[in-house]
Enzyme design. Structure first.
Site, short mmCIF file in Angstrom:
data_model
loop_
_atom_site.label_atom_id
_atom_site.label_comp_id
_atom_site.label_asym_id
_atom_site.label_seq_id
_atom_site.Cartn_x
_atom_site.Cartn_y
_atom_site.Cartn_z
N HIS A 285 0.83 -1.21 0.00
CA HIS A 285 0.00 0.00 0.00
C HIS A 285 0.86 1.26 0.00
CE1 HIS A 285 -3.25 -2.73 0.72
NE2 HIS A 285 -4.14 -1.75 0.89
N HIS A 380 0.65 -2.32 8.95
CA HIS A 380 2.06 -2.70 8.79
C HIS A 380 2.92 -2.10 9.90
CE1 HIS A 380 1.49 -4.58 4.82
NE2 HIS A 380 0.64 -3.59 4.60
#
Length: 501
Positions: A285, A380
């Site tokens: 992303h 993340h």
């Protein structure tokens, strides 16, 4: 038949002007024409409408009705002496010399040109270059929106790239130890993540591909082969890098990870069994959001100065129709006639669509920045996001800043075509304040005087063509006896002191 014509109020000026015109063209005797005329407002002689009489013809008025600005009548002094008045303007026509036969055919001094009508005045005009068409309100609003979009998407890369990487490090590091409050962006099934981020590269190509095609075919004057060979490969190369990096991220996660339950060595089997796979998941992303933003920013650069092409076209068509070769600064001068026609056709046809696509690219880039903030906060780990950000920045820099600007290697850089309309570059403004040019230590370097006494290419700062200060002048030889330590405010000849212009 009086000697003086008095205009007693400013509202009578137009009436008296026509009256004077009739008096000038009157065929009556000379004494029927007044020698001098004044405009009298509030008791003050404001303007002289007819030439002043000679000194011997001074006239006396026994009764004068004066009108002030508030329209109140007051009796004037019973007797007042009027002397000849000086004209406010320098007359265009001076009295002519004595004519033939000794007759003095003197012409009165007039502040206008006799016998010159409006048609003749227009014919004498020297400006023949065509002007721009009137701008509509819709055009003004469109330019305002485009200006705001340029400010957003063309944010300084020297600040944008460090801001991306610094935010990934600091915000993500704080989130690893102090989780942020959950919001709508924390959900993986939010609308923006499902329909935009997961299809991020498709959205990027949806706006950048037609934008690149329209701007490039316009700048190439309809040369489709040049478009396919020199410009479209840029998006193809960017797509290849996006595909390779995202696949490599998945390979690294699958190869260097383990399942939360023993007995599963593959990621797919672990996930199908309902367990968790713990691996080094480089953030795809963060990569796609940063890389897409940088690609959109680079591919949108043809819009800078795009509106100036219309002025260049108008001036070049005028020069060619009038065989005017004096204008050498027009970048369209080297184009052939068919290329110029193709440029005008594609520019007028594609400009509205190019503007609309540019606005869409700006909105998409804003969305990517918002979603990048959500990735920083909730998804993340810090190392995974910082590494993906570094890969995105390095990929962008290698392609758009190191590879494409090479003139002998394809593809061409953004905005390159058969002509260069972006040749005027604004000077960079540094954060450091420039030293004063009036200081003794900096005057020599500012004026570009080297050890040999020759001036360099740097010029003295000017305002409206005039220097802002008196430049230092160094003299050689023993005849002048000039002081080498003369300041910029001091002259070099005769001890005279220089002055600011």
């Amino acid at each position: 038949n009086s000697d003086v014509l008095l205009i007693t109020h400013s509202s009578c000026l137009c009436f008296c002007a026509s009256l004077l015109k009739n008096l000038r063209t009157s065929t009556g005797t000379s004494h029927a024409r007044p020698k001098i005329a004044y405009l009298v407002v509030g008791g003050r002689e404001c303007y002289q409408l007819l030439p002043a009489p000679s000194s011997a013809d001074q006239c006396t008025v026994n009764a004068v009705v004066q009108t002030s600005d508030n329209d109140t009548d007051e009796p004037a002094p019973q007797q007042r002496q009027y002397a000849p008045m000086a004209s406010k303007r320098k007359p265009i026509h001076t009295p002519s010399a004595p004519g033939a036969g000794g007759a003095n055919t003197a012409r009165p001094q007039m502040n206008f040109r006799q016998g010159l009508n409006d048609t003749t005045a227009r014919a004498e005009a020297k400006g023949t270059r065509p002007t721009a068409t009137p701008t509509s309100i819709r055009e003004v609003l469109t330019m305002m929106v485009l200006h705001v979009c340029k400010k957003i998407i063309f944010f300084d890369t020297n600040l944008k790239v460090p801001l991306y990487l610094g935010s990934l490090f600091i915000v993500s590091l704080i989130g690893d130890f102090l989780p942020y409050p959950k919001t709508y962006l924390a959900r993986t099934d939010n609308l923006f993540n499902v329909y935009f981020v997961k299809l991020g590269w498709a959205w990027t190509l949806l706006f950048s591909f037609p934008y690149l095609a329209m701007t490039s075919v316009t700048l190439c004057c309809g040369d489709n082969q040049r478009l396919l060979r020199n410009h479209l490969p840029r998006l193809g190369i960017a797509t290849v890098f996006w595909f390779v990096w995202t696949k490599l991220f998945n390979v690294i996660e699958s190869s260097y990870g383990r399942c939360s339950m023993r007995g599963f060595d593959a990621k797919i089997g672990c996930l199908k069994a309902g367990h968790l796979w713990n691996g080094f998941d480089i953030s795809g992303h963060a990569f796609i959001l940063i890389y897409s933003s940088l690609v959109l920013m680079e591919e949108a650069r043809p819009i800078i100065g795009w509106e100036s092409i219309k002025d260049l076209l108008r001036n070049e068509e005028h020069n060619r129709s009038n065989n005017d070769n004096s204008q050498t600064s027009n970048p369209l001068k080297s184009l052939k006639d068919e290329d110029l026609k193709a440029l005008k056709y594609f520019y007028n046809r594609f400009t509205p669509t190019i503007r609309l696509l540019f606005i869409g690219m700006t909105m998409l880039q804003l969305l990517w920045d918002v979603m990048l903030v959500g990735t920083m906060l909730y998804h993340h780990r810090m190392v995974e996001k910082v590494l993906s950000g570094i890969i995105a920045v390095v990929t962008w820099f290698v392609t758009y800043r190191a590879w494409y600007p090479i003139p002998t290697v394809l593809p061409d850089p953004v905005g390159k075509g058969l002509f260069n309309y972006q040749s005027i570059v604004k000077p960079e403004i540094g954060l450091r304040r420039r030293a004063s040019l009036l200081q003794p230590g900096s005057a020599t370097s500012a004026t570009g005087v080297n050890a040999g006494g020759m001036s360099s290419a740097k010029e003295i700062p000017k305002f409206m063509g005039m220097p802002l200060y008196a430049a230092r002048q160094s003299t050689t030889g023993g005849g002048g006896g000039a002081n080498p330590s003369t300041t910029p405010l001091e002259g070099t000849a005769g001890g005279q002191q220089g002055s600011f212009i």
